[in-house]
Design an enzyme around this catalytic site. Structure first.
Site, short mmCIF file in Angstrom:
data_model
loop_
_atom_site.label_atom_id
_atom_site.label_comp_id
_atom_site.label_asym_id
_atom_site.label_seq_id
_atom_site.Cartn_x
_atom_site.Cartn_y
_atom_site.Cartn_z
N GLU A 1 36.74 -34.45 -5.48
CA GLU A 1 37.35 -32.92 -5.52
C GLU A 1 37.10 -32.47 -4.16
O GLU A 1 36.09 -32.41 -3.43
CB GLU A 1 36.63 -32.16 -6.48
CG GLU A 1 37.28 -30.57 -6.57
CD GLU A 1 36.81 -29.92 -7.63
OE1 GLU A 1 36.38 -30.35 -8.74
OE2 GLU A 1 37.52 -28.66 -7.80
N LYS B 1 31.91 -36.78 -18.07
CA LYS B 1 31.79 -36.84 -16.79
C LYS B 1 30.66 -35.99 -16.35
O LYS B 1 30.61 -34.67 -17.01
CB LYS B 1 33.29 -35.97 -16.21
CG LYS B 1 33.24 -35.80 -14.68
CD LYS B 1 34.60 -35.77 -14.25
CE LYS B 1 35.18 -34.15 -14.67
NZ LYS B 1 34.42 -32.86 -13.86
N ASP C 1 33.66 -32.97 -19.92
CA ASP C 1 32.78 -32.88 -19.26
C ASP C 1 31.48 -32.32 -19.70
O ASP C 1 31.57 -31.72 -20.88
CB ASP C 1 33.23 -31.35 -18.46
CG ASP C 1 33.99 -31.60 -17.13
OD1 ASP C 1 33.44 -32.42 -16.32
OD2 ASP C 1 34.68 -30.74 -16.69
O1 KIV Z 1 36.64 -29.22 -15.17
C1 KIV Z 1 37.58 -29.62 -14.55
O2 KIV Z 1 38.83 -29.15 -14.81
C2 KIV Z 1 37.47 -30.53 -13.30
C3 KIV Z 1 38.43 -30.43 -12.48
C4 KIV Z 1 38.26 -30.85 -11.00
C5 KIV Z 1 39.61 -31.38 -12.87
O3 KIV Z 1 36.34 -31.10 -13.43
#
Ligand code: KIV
Length: 243
Positions: free
Chosen positions: A160, A91, A63
């Site tokens: 989500e 992401k 992320d």
């Molecule tokens: O940070 C996270 O765990 C996510 C979830 C929606 C899987 O983005």
């Protein structure tokens, strides 16, 4: 599923989990915050390095935390740092407004997963962790923006907390794989937060299932049960989906 350290990434990748997300959910499940906003790049780099050491063949996704992709320079530097730490793909949360950022990263060799629907980094704008896309106009907007992000070069979409019907429609509209969490059973894949899967999260959203409680094989067994249930479409069931 998500993973944040070497121990769990080893168990999960050996249990057949194909993608491990070092999610900024670590701010909530590891650090005890009430949102993902306090998570820093240093936190993400540290946990990606740990997760990479244990990984046995899963694709590693990282992320980009809150405000780490606010400008072009920041985006490139921060995405590069995550790739150096071991990520295979980054992401980003957002809709049309991350299309240029997605294109920029992809052009420079960094694959992107777009995260739409409930985007926890925008919790203050959204007014809470609520299901998105119940309204027809909003649902249409999500579909159009997902198509835009696919066109910009996103390799994956994480969707989500949207109604099951919308999860199905978006998955059918896109060529790229859609990974759902609280988006119904019709997406191409599923993702779950590690702590939810093990039943140790402080809160239990509707879309999670504790795979550990009835598995006598312990944590590796729970992870194998989860991957099997996703692959044979036994999970998510109707009780885990939003209308
Ligand atoms: O940070 C996270 O765990 C996510 C979830 C929606 C899987 O983005």
């Amino acid at each position: 599923m998500t993973a944040y350290d070497a121990c769990f990434s080893k168990i999960a990748s050996e249990a057949g989990v194909e993608v491990l997300l070092v999610g900024d959910s670590l701010g909530m499940v590891l650090q005890g915050h009430d949102s993902t906003l306090p998570v820093t790049m240093n936190d993400m780099i540290y946990h990606m390095q740990c997760t990479k050491r244990g990984n046995r063949g899963a694709l590693l996704m990282a992320d980009m935390p809150f405000m780490s992709y606010a400008s072009e320079t920041q985006t490139l530097e921060n995405a590069a740092a995550l790739m150096r730490a071991g990520a295979n793909i980054v992401k980003l949360e957002g809709g049309a407004w991350i299309a240029n950022t997605t294109k920029l990263l992809v052009e420079r060799g960094i694959p992107v997963c777009a995260h739409m629907g409930l985007t926890p980094q925008s919790v203050n704008r959204l007014g809470g962790f609520h299901v998105q896309g119940r309204d027809t106009n909003q649902a249409q907007e999500i579909i159009e923006e997902a198509l835009l992000l696919q066109k910009a070069g996103a390799s994956l979409l994480l969707l989500e907390c949207v109604p099951k019907s919308l999860g199905k429609k978006i998955t059918a509209s896109l060529e790229i794989p859609v990974i759902g969490i609280g988006a119904g059973a019709d997406t191409d894949g599923q993702i779950m937060v590690l702590h939810d899967l093990l039943g140790v999260s402080p809160i239990t959203p509707k879309f999670v299932k504790n795979f550990l409680e009835n598995d006598t094989r312990g944590i590796p067994g729970a992870m194998s049960s989860y991957t099997a249930a996703v692959k044979n479409k036994a999970f998510p069931g109707p009780e885990h989906c939003f209308k």
